[in-house]
Design a protein around this motif. Structure first.
Motif, PDB file in Angstrom:
ATOM      1  N   SER A 519       0.857  -1.182   0.000  1.00 13.66           N
ATOM      2  CA  SER A 519       0.000   0.000   0.000  1.00 13.66           C
ATOM      3  C   SER A 519       0.889   1.227   0.000  1.00 13.66           C
ATOM      4  CB  SER A 519      -0.934   0.024   1.211  1.00 13.66           C
ATOM      5  OG  SER A 519      -0.184   0.205   2.406  1.00 13.66           O
ATOM      6  N   GLU A 520       0.370   2.331  -0.465  1.00 19.74           N
ATOM      7  CA  GLU A 520       1.188   3.548  -0.559  1.00 19.74           C
ATOM      8  C   GLU A 520       1.676   3.995   0.816  1.00 19.74           C
ATOM      9  OE1 GLU A 520       0.962   8.056  -2.451  1.00 19.74           O
ATOM     10  OE2 GLU A 520      -0.460   6.505  -3.086  1.00 19.74           O
ATOM     11  N   ARG A 521       0.886   3.780   1.839  1.00 16.19           N
ATOM     12  CA  ARG A 521       1.287   4.193   3.188  1.00 16.19           C
ATOM     13  C   ARG A 521       2.509   3.420   3.668  1.00 16.19           C
ATOM     14  NH1 ARG A 521       0.350   3.409   8.702  1.00 16.19           N
ATOM     15  NH2 ARG A 521      -0.830   1.487   8.420  1.00 16.19           N
ATOM     16  N   LYS A 522       2.695   2.200   3.116  1.00 13.82           N
ATOM     17  CA  LYS A 522       3.801   1.354   3.553  1.00 13.82           C
ATOM     18  C   LYS A 522       4.874   1.211   2.469  1.00 13.82           C
ATOM     19  CE  LYS A 522       2.156   0.046   7.634  1.00 13.82           C
ATOM     20  NZ  LYS A 522       2.884   0.236   8.904  1.00 13.82           N
ATOM     21  N   MET A 523       4.933   2.162   1.553  1.00 16.97           N
ATOM     22  CA  MET A 523       5.900   2.033   0.462  1.00 16.97           C
ATOM     23  C   MET A 523       7.342   2.186   0.940  1.00 16.97           C
ATOM     24  SD  MET A 523       5.306   5.606  -1.666  1.00 16.97           S
ATOM     25  CE  MET A 523       6.644   5.374  -2.831  1.00 16.97           C
ATOM     26  N   TYR A 524       7.539   2.895   2.038  1.00 16.17           N
ATOM     27  CA  TYR A 524       8.875   3.039   2.621  1.00 16.17           C
ATOM     28  C   TYR A 524       8.952   2.243   3.926  1.00 16.17           C
ATOM     29  CZ  TYR A 524       8.884   7.174  -0.423  1.00 16.17           C
ATOM     30  OH  TYR A 524       8.788   8.017  -1.488  1.00 16.17           O
ATOM     31  N   LEU A 525      10.153   1.924   4.338  1.00 12.33           N
ATOM     32  CA  LEU A 525      10.348   1.357   5.672  1.00 12.33           C
ATOM     33  C   LEU A 525      10.151   2.452   6.715  1.00 12.33           C
ATOM     34  CD1 LEU A 525      13.515  -0.904   5.286  1.00 12.33           C
ATOM     35  CD2 LEU A 525      11.139  -1.640   5.488  1.00 12.33           C
ATOM     36  N   PRO A 526       9.702   2.109   7.911  1.00 15.10           N
ATOM     37  CA  PRO A 526       9.598   3.122   8.963  1.00 15.10           C
ATOM     38  C   PRO A 526      10.981   3.565   9.428  1.00 15.10           C
ATOM     39  CG  PRO A 526       9.226   0.940   9.875  1.00 15.10           C
ATOM     40  CD  PRO A 526       9.314   0.768   8.378  1.00 15.10           C
ATOM     41  N   PHE A 527      11.062   4.786   9.942  1.00 16.61           N
ATOM     42  CA  PHE A 527      12.292   5.207  10.591  1.00 16.61           C
ATOM     43  C   PHE A 527      12.530   4.286  11.797  1.00 16.61           C
ATOM     44  CE2 PHE A 527      12.425  10.022   9.399  1.00 16.61           C
ATOM     45  CZ  PHE A 527      12.241   9.689   8.056  1.00 16.61           C
ATOM     46  N   PRO A 528      13.763   3.865  12.042  1.00 20.04           N
ATOM     47  CA  PRO A 528      14.032   3.011  13.207  1.00 20.04           C
ATOM     48  C   PRO A 528      13.587   3.688  14.504  1.00 20.04           C
ATOM     49  CG  PRO A 528      15.907   3.035  11.728  1.00 20.04           C
ATOM     50  CD  PRO A 528      14.970   4.089  11.231  1.00 20.04           C
ATOM     51  N   GLN A 529      12.923   2.940  15.358  1.00 26.44           N
ATOM     52  CA  GLN A 529      12.393   3.504  16.598  1.00 26.44           C
ATOM     53  C   GLN A 529      13.509   4.026  17.488  1.00 26.44           C
ATOM     54  OE1 GLN A 529       9.053   3.891  17.190  1.00 26.44           O
ATOM     55  NE2 GLN A 529       9.843   5.224  18.821  1.00 26.44           N
ATOM     56  N   ASP A 530      14.655   3.364  17.488  1.00 26.40           N
ATOM     57  CA  ASP A 530      15.785   3.831  18.300  1.00 26.40           C
ATOM     58  C   ASP A 530      16.191   5.241  17.919  1.00 26.40           C
ATOM     59  OD1 ASP A 530      15.848   1.482  19.673  1.00 26.40           O
ATOM     60  OD2 ASP A 530      17.637   0.680  18.683  1.00 26.40           O
ATOM     61  N   GLU A 531      16.159   5.559  16.629  1.00 28.93           N
ATOM     62  CA  GLU A 531      16.557   6.897  16.188  1.00 28.93           C
ATOM     63  C   GLU A 531      15.529   7.934  16.625  1.00 28.93           C
ATOM     64  OE1 GLU A 531      19.476   7.039  15.139  1.00 28.93           O
ATOM     65  OE2 GLU A 531      19.726   4.899  14.781  1.00 28.93           O
TER      66      GLU A 531
END
Length: 545
Positions: A519-531
């Motif tokens: 889906s377009e909302r998930k086209m990228y990986l999320p920013f790492p939570q640690d960052e």
């Protein structure tokens, strides 16, 4: 240069915001090397480039050594995880922000950006007149190229609101950047590759010195500049590809005479030092397998053990594997199928006891996932004792240049030109297909194309026959370009990004991955939570919501 770069350990450790590292005390030891007193000699400037090159492979195993294989390949329709790694998420389009594999590229490639920025800063400040302007420009060009490449990768994976570092870390505030403004990362990538192309020597001149073989050249910078123009829809989301700008850049590479297709497709994927960094290579990651197991030398590839042989063969882990779609994309009579995949009727593997193993024998050992294949491209045919190997990873080949140029000509309305007309799109597709049909005398003797040519029809013949391949009818030049890029470049990290960038304009090209849950909302990986936890000024992308 393969061993020249991979064996050197940089004298300066880089402390970056992306790893939450910052100094606790303001104490200087004058006898100790620091960023203030180290870069006073030409050799020290040259050493400044090493950590930037090294970051391509990855100290955190996030580069092309390991987890990038999953980050770049798994989201496409041609690879998927096997039962061996249930916790892999990249092929589900639902990767959690806590995922370690998805965090690796962020850490390693931002480290590379920090290293490149430090090198740029020190080269620009260097004032020793014994070092020529040409030498300084060549070093600066490499640093700019590497920074551009890291940002191209990062923006394609995480989106354009990633932090933008355009200078070396100087103040406390530099450790806690906010999100980049829209368009800023794309502009930086284009500027870096453009300037690098102005500064770097052509391949024949630069590689005349053995220590420079494998380093970025003018052709490398031009090739990735063209790719950035074509990838604009995903680097600067929603904006159209700049075909009109990419076209003259690609033509410049073609007209330079610096590159040509290898006579044999397989020569691009060997660890033979006489063939690595060959005439088709635009840029490849230099791998060197040292004496330490589990990647301890930080300069090796884990490609073969992660995506190579099917489970139960040669100790391969087989975490990610080509799908039936990948097998079916190859036309019957295309030798590239058997040089890319472990599959029925293809190559055999020699195990540690000298036994010849066919794909059918490999498949018998699989407890599940019998609909998947193995990756032979850039992997050994004979069992090796290590988990890691020294096969270079080609990031761009001349074949890619020709297919990008065909795409630019298609965008310019040049589909109707005769197949023999260099001004038309079909001519350049045909060059790649012609090479695919060549006899490969160095192949395993039982493979038919070792002594007989391939059986691929011409571009015109394929258009007339108009077969349907994986849901796309081959009755138009754009679909032929899509198909040819898939089979020629399979396993070279481009499929997912090609589908996305085309799909931003024509949604039909998104259908193969939509069927898998994209889906377009998930086209990228999320920013790492640690960052996000470490940087109060940084906000995640849509995938973090």
């Amino acid at each position: 240069m393969k061993q020249h770069i991979t064996k050197i350990i940089a004298a300066v450790c880089i402390c970056t915001a992306m790893t939450g590292c910052k100094p606790d005390m303001d104490i200087n030891n004058p006898a100790e090397a620091s960023t203030d007193n180290y870069y006073k000699k030409k050799s020290e400037l040259e050493n400044a480039l090493i950590p930037a090159y090294q970051a391509l492979i990855g100290r955190k195993q996030g580069g092309y050594c390991f987890t990038t294989l999953f980050t770049l390949l798994a989201p496409g329709d041609d690879f998927r995880r096997t039962y061996k790694w249930a916790a892999m998420y990249q092929d589900t389009y639902n990767t959690p922000a806590s995922d370690e594999a998805a965090k690796g590229p962020w850490q390693d490639w931002f480290n590379g950006i920090m290293a490149a920025n430090l090198a740029i800063d020190k080269i620009n400040q260097f004032n020793d007149k014994s070092v020529s302007a040409e030498e300084l420009n060549t070093m600066l060009g490499q640093a700019l190229f590497l920074r551009g490449l890291f940002y191209l990768n990062l923006a394609s994976i995480y989106g354009e609101t990633i932090p933008l570092y355009d200078h070396a870390i100087a103040t406390r505030d530099d450790y806690y950047p906010g999100n980049a403004e829209k368009g800023a990362v794309y502009a930086q990538i284009v500027a870096d590759f453009t300037k690098a192309a102005e500064l770097l020597p052509v391949r024949s001149k630069f590689y005349s010195k053995a220590d420079n073989i494998g380093r970025a050249t003018q052709g490398s910078a031009l090739g990735f500049l063209a790719k950035a123009y074509l990838w604009r829809p995903i680097i600067e989301k929603g904006r159209e590809a700049e075909y009109d700008k990419a076209r003259p850049v690609l033509k410049r590479i073609i007209d330079s005479g610096e590159y040509e297709l290898n006579a044999n497709f397989r020569d691009n994927f060997t660890n033979d030092p006489k063939k690595e960094n060959g005439k088709e290579s635009i840029f490849e990651v230099q791998m060197h397998n040292g004496n330490s197991w589990m990647g301890g030398d930080l300069s090796d590839s884990w490609r073969w053990i992660n995506i190579g042989l099917p489970d139960g063969t040669g100790g391969c882990w087989w975490n990610l594997a080509p799908t039936k779609m990948a097998y079916d994309e190859f036309e019957e009579g295309d030798p590239r199928r058997y040089m890319t995949l472990w599959c029925p009727g293809g190559a055999t593997f020699t195990d540690s006891k000298g036994k010849i193993v066919t794909f059918e024998m490999m498949n018998e050992k699989c407890s599940s996932d019998k609909d998947l294949y193995g990756t032979r491209k850039a992997c050994p045919d004979v069992n090796i004792s290590d988990a890691d190997d020294d096969y270079n990873d080609p990031l761009m080949r001349y074949a890619d240049i020709l297919l990008m140029y065909a795409e630019c000509l298609h965008a310019a309305g040049k589909d109707g030109a005769d197949i023999s007309d260099r001004e038309g799109a079909k001519y350049w597709i045909q060059q790649v297909r012609n090479r695919a049909n060549n006899v490969v005398p160095t192949e395993q003797a039982h493979l038919w194309y070792q002594h007989s040519p391939g059986k691929l029809p011409t571009v015109d013949e394929l258009l007339v026959a108009a077969p349907i391949i994986n849901g796309f009818k081959m009755d138009n030049v754009m679909n032929l370009i899509m198909h040819e890029r898939c089979v020629e470049l399979m396993g070279e990290y481009y499929r997912y990004f090609d589908l996305m960038r085309w799909g931003m304009k024509d949604p039909q090209y998104l259908e193969p991955i939509k069927k898998l849950g994209w889906s377009e909302r998930k086209m990228y990986l999320p920013f790492p939570q640690d960052e996000l936890n470490n940087d109060p000024n940084l906000t995640g992308n849509d995938a973090n919501k």
